[in-house]
Scaffold this motif. Structure first.
Motif, PDB file in Angstrom:
ATOM      1  N   ALA A  31       0.836  -1.198   0.000  1.00 30.62           N
ATOM      2  CA  ALA A  31       0.000   0.000   0.000  1.00 30.62           C
ATOM      3  C   ALA A  31       0.869   1.244   0.000  1.00 30.62           C
ATOM      4  O   ALA A  31       1.951   1.259   0.575  1.00 30.62           O
ATOM      5  CB  ALA A  31      -0.894  -0.010   1.232  1.00 30.62           C
ATOM      6  N   THR A 183       6.597   6.924  -7.300  1.00 31.85           N
ATOM      7  CA  THR A 183       5.420   6.067  -7.194  1.00 31.85           C
ATOM      8  C   THR A 183       5.481   4.956  -8.233  1.00 31.85           C
ATOM      9  O   THR A 183       5.113   3.811  -7.955  1.00 31.85           O
ATOM     10  CB  THR A 183       4.116   6.877  -7.351  1.00 31.85           C
ATOM     11  N   ARG A 187       5.321   1.051  -7.111  1.00 31.37           N
ATOM     12  CA  ARG A 187       4.232   0.179  -7.576  1.00 31.37           C
ATOM     13  C   ARG A 187       4.798  -0.987  -8.357  1.00 31.37           C
ATOM     14  O   ARG A 187       4.364  -2.130  -8.188  1.00 31.37           O
ATOM     15  CB  ARG A 187       3.238   0.963  -8.423  1.00 31.37           C
ATOM     16  N   THR A 192       5.721  -1.125  -0.088  1.00 31.23           N
ATOM     17  CA  THR A 192       4.856  -0.283   0.731  1.00 31.23           C
ATOM     18  C   THR A 192       5.523   1.077   0.894  1.00 31.23           C
ATOM     19  O   THR A 192       6.732   1.157   1.041  1.00 31.23           O
ATOM     20  CB  THR A 192       4.683  -0.913   2.135  1.00 31.23           C
ATOM     21  N   ARG A 205      -1.567  10.846  -5.476  1.00 34.96           N
ATOM     22  CA  ARG A 205      -1.085   9.663  -6.187  1.00 34.96           C
ATOM     23  C   ARG A 205      -1.072   8.422  -5.308  1.00 34.96           C
ATOM     24  O   ARG A 205      -0.696   7.339  -5.746  1.00 34.96           O
ATOM     25  CB  ARG A 205       0.350   9.882  -6.701  1.00 34.96           C
ATOM     26  N   LEU A 206      -1.428   8.601  -4.012  1.00 29.18           N
ATOM     27  CA  LEU A 206      -1.329   7.487  -3.075  1.00 29.18           C
ATOM     28  C   LEU A 206      -2.668   6.790  -2.901  1.00 29.18           C
ATOM     29  O   LEU A 206      -3.712   7.308  -3.282  1.00 29.18           O
ATOM     30  CB  LEU A 206      -0.801   7.994  -1.738  1.00 29.18           C
ATOM     31  N   ASP A 207      -2.648   5.601  -2.309  1.00 23.65           N
ATOM     32  CA  ASP A 207      -3.853   4.807  -2.144  1.00 23.65           C
ATOM     33  C   ASP A 207      -4.716   5.316  -1.003  1.00 23.65           C
ATOM     34  O   ASP A 207      -5.930   5.151  -0.995  1.00 23.65           O
ATOM     35  CB  ASP A 207      -3.487   3.352  -1.819  1.00 23.65           C
ATOM     36  N   ARG A 208      -4.049   5.933  -0.015  1.00 29.07           N
ATOM     37  CA  ARG A 208      -4.748   6.189   1.233  1.00 29.07           C
ATOM     38  C   ARG A 208      -4.027   7.322   1.944  1.00 29.07           C
ATOM     39  O   ARG A 208      -2.807   7.419   1.891  1.00 29.07           O
ATOM     40  CB  ARG A 208      -4.647   4.909   2.048  1.00 29.07           C
ATOM     41  N   GLY A 222      -9.567   7.148   1.409  1.00 29.06           N
ATOM     42  CA  GLY A 222      -9.019   6.319   0.351  1.00 29.06           C
ATOM     43  C   GLY A 222      -8.955   4.869   0.736  1.00 29.06           C
ATOM     44  O   GLY A 222      -8.171   4.093   0.198  1.00 29.06           O
ATOM     45  N   GLN A 224     -10.835   2.779   0.080  1.00 27.84           N
ATOM     46  CA  GLN A 224     -11.350   1.963  -1.025  1.00 27.84           C
ATOM     47  C   GLN A 224     -10.252   1.212  -1.763  1.00 27.84           C
ATOM     48  O   GLN A 224     -10.479   0.135  -2.297  1.00 27.84           O
ATOM     49  CB  GLN A 224     -12.141   2.844  -2.024  1.00 27.84           C
ATOM     50  N   ALA A 225      -9.062   1.807  -1.778  1.00 24.96           N
ATOM     51  CA  ALA A 225      -7.971   1.184  -2.522  1.00 24.96           C
ATOM     52  C   ALA A 225      -7.443  -0.066  -1.830  1.00 24.96           C
ATOM     53  O   ALA A 225      -6.774  -0.876  -2.443  1.00 24.96           O
ATOM     54  CB  ALA A 225      -6.823   2.172  -2.698  1.00 24.96           C
ATOM     55  N   ALA A 226      -7.738  -0.192  -0.559  1.00 25.32           N
ATOM     56  CA  ALA A 226      -7.177  -1.310   0.194  1.00 25.32           C
ATOM     57  C   ALA A 226      -7.819  -2.627  -0.203  1.00 25.32           C
ATOM     58  O   ALA A 226      -8.919  -2.629  -0.737  1.00 25.32           O
ATOM     59  CB  ALA A 226      -7.346  -1.079   1.694  1.00 25.32           C
TER      60      ALA A 226
END
Ligand SMILES: Nc1ncnc2c1ncn2[C@@H]1O[C@H](COP(=O)(O)OP(=O)(O)OP(=O)(O)O)[C@@H](O)[C@H]1O
Ligand SMILES: [Mg+2]
Lengths: 226, 161, 437
Positions: A31, A183, A187, A192, A205-208, A222, A224-226
Motif C-alpha cells: 500500500a 510512485t 508500484r 509499501t 497519487r497514493l492509495d490512502r 481512500g 477503497q484502494a485497500a
C-alpha cells in the motif's frame, strides 16, 4: 519483500506526555500511504515509531514481527533488512559520488550483501535518471539529491519505504517529476510506502491518506484502494 | 605493623644520621699492612647493588694489592672502573690494583669502586655497613658509612681533618 | 620469566614492546572494524574538515616531533662527544676547572690555561704505568683551524695509525686532520692566536710542510693541524725541550729545564686499571690535577639528562594538551556530522559501525600526526646535528631509535583509546533527536 502493517493500541510517550496514540490500524503489503496533519501533530513521531527508532507500547507488527517487543539493536537490524528511509534534506555525504552514497548500506552489511547492494544502487540511480560520472553529490541539485537518497533507500531491496516530507525541499517541477518516478518505482516493485507530506500532488497519487492531529489519527480516506 | 616500623625508622634515622657525622666518633680510618683506609662510604640504596668508595694511602714499606671485598654473608664485591662507552656510562671489571709504598689510590664515584651485586638488605642513610676488605696484606673488617642516595662524596669531604 | 626476556635479542625486545604498546589500538581497531568498511566515510570526513584536520595533524606532529627530536638530539650529542673523547683516557693539567681543561685539551676550544712545567711532565712521562704522555701546545692557527703541537706517538695513537702520507719526522712538518683543506706537500705559515684576533704576520718566515693526513675520527681533531711540539716552541722563540747536542731530534724524552711548559699532558696507560691509579697519583694538591674526560662528560650528561628530563616533562605536558585539544576538536567535529551519523543509524547501521567511523577518523588523524611527528623529530635532530657537527666538529649523528618510536607509539595508543570517548558520546544521544535538528 513487502510486509503488511498491523497496529493495535500503539502509544508513544515522552515522559508523562503522550505524543501519539493509535488504536487500530492495518494496511496490506504494497500500500502507498500518505500522512498529513498540522505541525507538531505527531507525524514524524509516527514515522519514527514505524521504523523502530523509538520505544513504543502496544502492538506494532510488520508481518509477524512486533517492533514494540524488540530490543533496539534487533529493531536496527530489522530496519536494515526491511526498510528504506528518506528525509526532507536528503542527508547525503556530499564528498562521495552518487554511487557511493546510494551503496552506503554496503559499508556495514555482510560481505555477502555488498555486491547486490552495489548493483541495485547503480540500477536505482540509472532508473531515477541520476547523472553518471565521478561528480560528487555536492554539486547536485535538490531533485538529483533526493533521487540519490531514494536509490540509497532502495539499494537494500526493502519491502517498505518511509519518507518524511520527501518533496518539501524541491521546487514544483522537480517535485512532480520525483513523485512520478517514485510512485512508479514503488508500484512496480510492490513496495509499501508511508510518506509524511503536505504535497497534494504526492498525496493524490497514493492509495490512502491518514490525517494526524494532536497525536491521533482523525481521518482515514481512500480506504477503497485497500 | 608496617606503618609502625616505618614510623620507628623515621624516628631513629635522624639520630643515627647524626651519629654518622659525629666528630667524637672514633676516627673513620682503618689500617692493614701499612695501608690506610680512610672514609669508606657508599650510597643509600634499596636496590640490590651498591658501590663502595674509600681513600687509600700506603704508609708502609711494602706494596699492597686491593683485591675486592666481601660481606659477612659471603657476597663478594669486585673492583670495577667507571667507563664511558659510546656515550653510555658503565662499569668494567678490573684486576687487583696495587698501591705502592707512599702512593695513594682513591675509590670514588665515576672512577674506581668495589661493586656488590645481589644485596639482600636495604642500605639506609646514616646507618653503617660492615664490609670485609680483601687485600694482599690480609682481610680487614671496615665500617662503611652510608651516605645519602645521591651523595657524590663522603660526609667528611671539605672538612679539614 | 625475566631471564627468558633478557635472553632475547634487543631488536626482538623492542619489537615486542612496540607490539605491546600498539596492542590496545589494534584490539580496539580489530573489534570495531571487523566486517565493516568505514574507510569511504572516514575519507569523506577527512576531506570535509580538511583544514581543521591539517591543523590537528600538524599539532600532533609538532608535539610528537619536539619530544622525539629532543631525545634523539640529546643522545646524539652524548654519543658524539663521548666518542670524540674516547682516545683521551686521562688528562693531567694544572689545577683548575676540569671542564675548562677538558674543553681545551680534548675539544680544542681556545682558552687561556695555566702550564705544567718540565718537572711535572717528566714525572708523568717516566711513570712506569704510562705508555704515552703527550704534551700539547696550542695558540696558533691556520685558516681558522687550530695548530696543535704534540708528539708523533700521540698522533699515531689518535689516528689508530691510519695516516695517509706519513707522520711528522722533524720540526717544520705537519699532519693534518681529515677536514683540513690542505694537501700533502702544501706549505703554510701559522697565524698567531685563533679566531678573529689571529695575527697572520707574527710568524712570517715560518713555513710548515704537510706530510700526512689522519683518517676521520669524528672529533674536533679532524679540524686540527698537528705539528711537533718543538716547532710550536721554536716559532715562539722558546727553548725546544732538547739540549743543543741533540741536534734535530724531536719527541721525548725532554730535558725538564729546557721544557717550556704544556697546558695539558694526555696520558695513555698500558693497562686499563692503571688509569685509576694514575689519576690518584697525579692528583697532587696545588701542583697537578688528573681527570678522566669520560667522567667530566658523565657529569655534563647528568646535567644534560636533568635538562632533558625537564624538557621531556614539558614536551609530555605539551603532548597531553595537544591530545586534549585534538579530542575537543573531535567532539566539536562529530557534532557537525551528528545528523549524518544518525542517518546511518536510521538506515540500519549498528552502533559499532558508527563508532568505527568516528574512531577511525580520530585514529587516522593520530596516525598521520604521529608518523609526521617521527619525520619531524628526525628532521629536527638531523638539522641540529649538522649544525653542532659543523660548529664543533664533534660528529653528532641523528638517529631515531626504538626508544623514540615506542614513545610515539605509546602516545598514539593512549590517544586511540581516548578517541573512543567522542565515538561513545555520539551514541549517547538518541537517533531521532539527532535526526530532527
Ligand atoms: N522526545 C520528546 N519529548 C517531548 N516532546 C517531544 C519529543 N519528541 C517530539 N515531541 C513533541 O511531539 C510533538 C510531535 O512532534 P513531531 O515531530 O512528530 O511533529 P510533526 O507532526 O512531524 O510536525 P512537523 O510537521 O512540524 O514536522 C511535538 O509537539 C514535539 O515537540
Ligand atoms: Mg515532522
Amino acid at each position: 519483500m513487502a510486509l503488511p502493517l498491523e497496529i493495535k493500541d500503539l502509544e508513544v510517550r515522552a515522559g508523562t506526555r503522550t505524543l501519539l496514540k493509535v488504536g487500530d490500524l492495518s494496511a496490506p503489503a504494497g500500500a502507498l500511504i500518505g500522512i498529513r496533519g498540522p505541525s507538531g501533530a505527531g507525524k514524524s513521531t509516527f514515522l519514527h515509531a514505524l521504523s523502530g527508532l523509538i520505544e513504543v507500547r502496544g502492538r506494532l507488527c510488520w508481518g509477524e514481527v512486533d517492533l514494540a517487543r524488540l530490543r533496539p539493536e534487533r529493531r536496527t537490524a530489522f530496519r536494515a533488512h526491511n526498510m528504506g528511509l528518506i528525509f526532507q534534506d536528503f542527508l547525503l555525504f556530499e564528498e562521495l559520488s552518487p554511487q557511493a552514497n546510494a551503496g552506503l548500506s554496503g559499508l556495514f552489511r555482510t560481505r555477502h550483501d555488498r555486491a547486490p547492494i552495489a548493483t541495485r544502487a547503480a540500477e536505482g540511480l540509472a532508473r531515477l535518471g541520476v547523472p553518471q560520472g565521478n561528480r560528487t553529490v555536492g554539486s547536485f541539485s535538490g531533485g538529483e539529491r533526493q533521487r540519490v537518497a531514494i536509490a540509497r533507500a532502495l539499494a537494500t531491496d526493502p519491502g517498505l519505504l518511509l519518507a518524511d516530507e520527501p518533496t518539501a525541499s524541491l521546487d514544483r517541477r522537480a517535485a512532480d517529476a520525483l513523485i512520478e518516478d517514485l510512485t512508479g518505482l514503488l508500484r512496480a516493485g510492490g513496495k509499501t510506502l508511508i510518506a509524511v507530506s503536505h504535497d497534494a500532488h504526492l498525496l493524490e497519487r497514493l492509495d490512502r491518506v491518514l490525517t494526524i492531529e494532536d497525536g491521533k489519527v482523525t481521518d482515514d480516506t481512500g480506504v477503497q484502494a485497500a | 605493623m608496617k606503618h609502625l616500623l616505618a614510623a620507628l625508622m623515621l624516628m631513629t634515622t635522624p639520630v643515627l644520621a647524626e651519629e654518622g657525622h659525629d666528630h667524637d666518633q672514633p676516627a673513620h680510618a682503618f689500617e692493614i699492612g701499612g695501608l690506610e683506609i680512610l672514609h669508606p662510604w657508599t650510597n643509600a640504596t634499596d636496590q640490590d647493588h651498591a658501590l663502595l668508595f674509600m681513600d687509600l694511602h700506603n704508609a708502609g714499606t711494602a706494596r699492597v694489592e686491593i683485591l675486592g671485598a666481601r660481606l659477612d654473608s659471603g657476597l663478594e664485591g669486585r673492583l670495577v672502573g667507571f667507563r664511558m662507552k659510546d656515550g653510555e656510562m658503565g662499569f668494567e671489571s678490573l684486576p687487583p690494583i696495587p698501591v705502592a709504598p707512599g702512593r695513594q689510590l682513591a675509590l670514588e664515584p665515576d672512577g674506581l669502586a668495589i661493586r656488590f651485586d645481589g644485596l639482600q638488605a636495604v642500605l639506609e642513610e646514616g646507618h653503617h655497613w660492615e664490609v670485609i676488605l680483601l687485600t694482599s696484606a690480609g682481610e680487614l673488617e671496615i665500617d662503611v658509612v652510608i651516605e645519602a642516595q645521591d651523595a657524590r662524596q663522603h660526609g667528611h669531604a671539605g672538612h679539614s681533618h | 620469566m625475566r631471564d627468558s626476556w633478557d635472553s632475547l635479542p634487543v631488536l626482538a625486545q623492542d619489537l615486542i614492546i612496540a607490539g605491546a604498546l600498539l596492542l590496545p589500538l589494534l584490539v580496539i581497531g580489530g573489534i570495531l572494524l571487523r566486517g565493516f568498511r568505514p574507510l569511504p566515510l572516514v575519507r569523506a570526513l577527512m576531506w570535509r574538515f580538511r583544514w581543521a584536520n591539517l591543523l590537528f595533524v600538524l599539532l600532533i606532529a609538532v608535539s610528537t616531533g619536539m619530544g622525539i627530536g629532543l631525545i634523539a638530539q640529546e643522545r646524539g650529542l652524548r654519543t658524539g662527544s663521548a666518542q670524540a673523547a674516547e682516545k683521551f683516557d686521562l688528562v693531567v693539567t694544572a689545577p683548575g676547572s676540569e671542564l675548562t681543561m677538558m674543553l681545551a685539551a680534548v675539544f680544542l676550544q681556545p682558552s687561556a690555561v695555566p702550564l705544567l712545567d718540565g718537572a711535572a711532565y717528566d714525572r708523568i712521562a717516566n711513570h712506569p704505568q704510562v705508555q704515552i704522555a703527550a704534551p700539547i701546545a696550542f695558540g696558533d692557527s691556520h685558516d681558522g683551524a687550530p695548530v696543535v703541537g704534540t708528539i708523533a706517538e700521540f698522533v699515531t695513537y689518535l689516528s689508530d695509525g691510519q695516516i695517509e702520507g706519513r707522520i711528522f719526522a722533524r720540526s717544520g712538518e705537519a699532519v693534518v686532520g681529515a677536514a683540513i683543506d690542505l694537501r700533502i706537500g702544501d706549505r703554510f705559515t701559522p697565524a698567531h692566536g685563533r679566531g678573529s684576533g689571529a695575527d697572520a704576520e707574527a710568524h712570517d718566515g715560518v713555513g710548515i710542510e704537510v706530510v700526512g693526513r689522519m683518517a676521520r675520527s669524528g672529533s674536533p681533531w679532524d679540524r686540527a693541524i698537528l705539528i711537533p711540539v718543538e716547532t710550536v716552541w721554536e716559532v715562539h722563540g722558546l727553548a725546544n725541550g732538547h739540549p743543543f747536542e741533540d741536534g734535530d731530534r724531536i719527541g721525548p724524552p725532554f730535558t725538564p729545564e729546557l721544557f717550556p711548559g704544556t697546558p695539558a699532558v694526555i696520558v695513555h696507560a698500558g693497562e686499563l686499571w692503571a688509569n685509576y691509579a694514575l689519576r690518584s697519583e697525579f692528583t697532587v694538591a696545588g701542583e697537578t690535577m688528573a681527570f678522566f674526560p669520560g667522567t667530566v662528560l658523565a657529569d655534563l650528561y647528568r646535567v644534560m639528562g636533568d635538562v632533558r628530563q625537564a624538557m621531556s616533562v614539558m614536551s609530555i605536558v605539551t603532548q597531553v594538551l595537544v591530545a586534549a585539544s585534538v579530542l575537543l576538536g573531535l567532539f566539536i567535529l562529530t557534532r557537525l556530522f551528528q545528523r549524518q551519523l544518525a542517518m546511518l543509524r536510521a538506515l540500519g547501521a549498528p552502533r559499532r559501525f558508527v563508532m568505527a567511523v568516528v574512531w577511525g577518523y580520530g585514529v587516522t588523524l593520530l596516525v598521520a600526526g604521529t608518523m609526521l611527528g617521527l619525520a619531524f623529530g628526525y628532521a629536527a635532530a638531523l638539522v641540529l646535528s649538522r649544525i653542532v657537527t659543523h660548529r664543533t666538529d664533534v660528529l653528532v649523528t641523528a638517529t631515531i631509535t626504538w626508544a623514540e618510536v615506542n614513545l610515539a607509539l605509546g602516545f598514539l595508543s593512549a590517544m586511540s583509546v581516548l578517541s573512543l570517548v567522542p565515538a561513545l558520546v555520539v551514541l549517547t544521544r538518541p537517533v531521532v533527536e539527532n535526526l530532527r535538528q
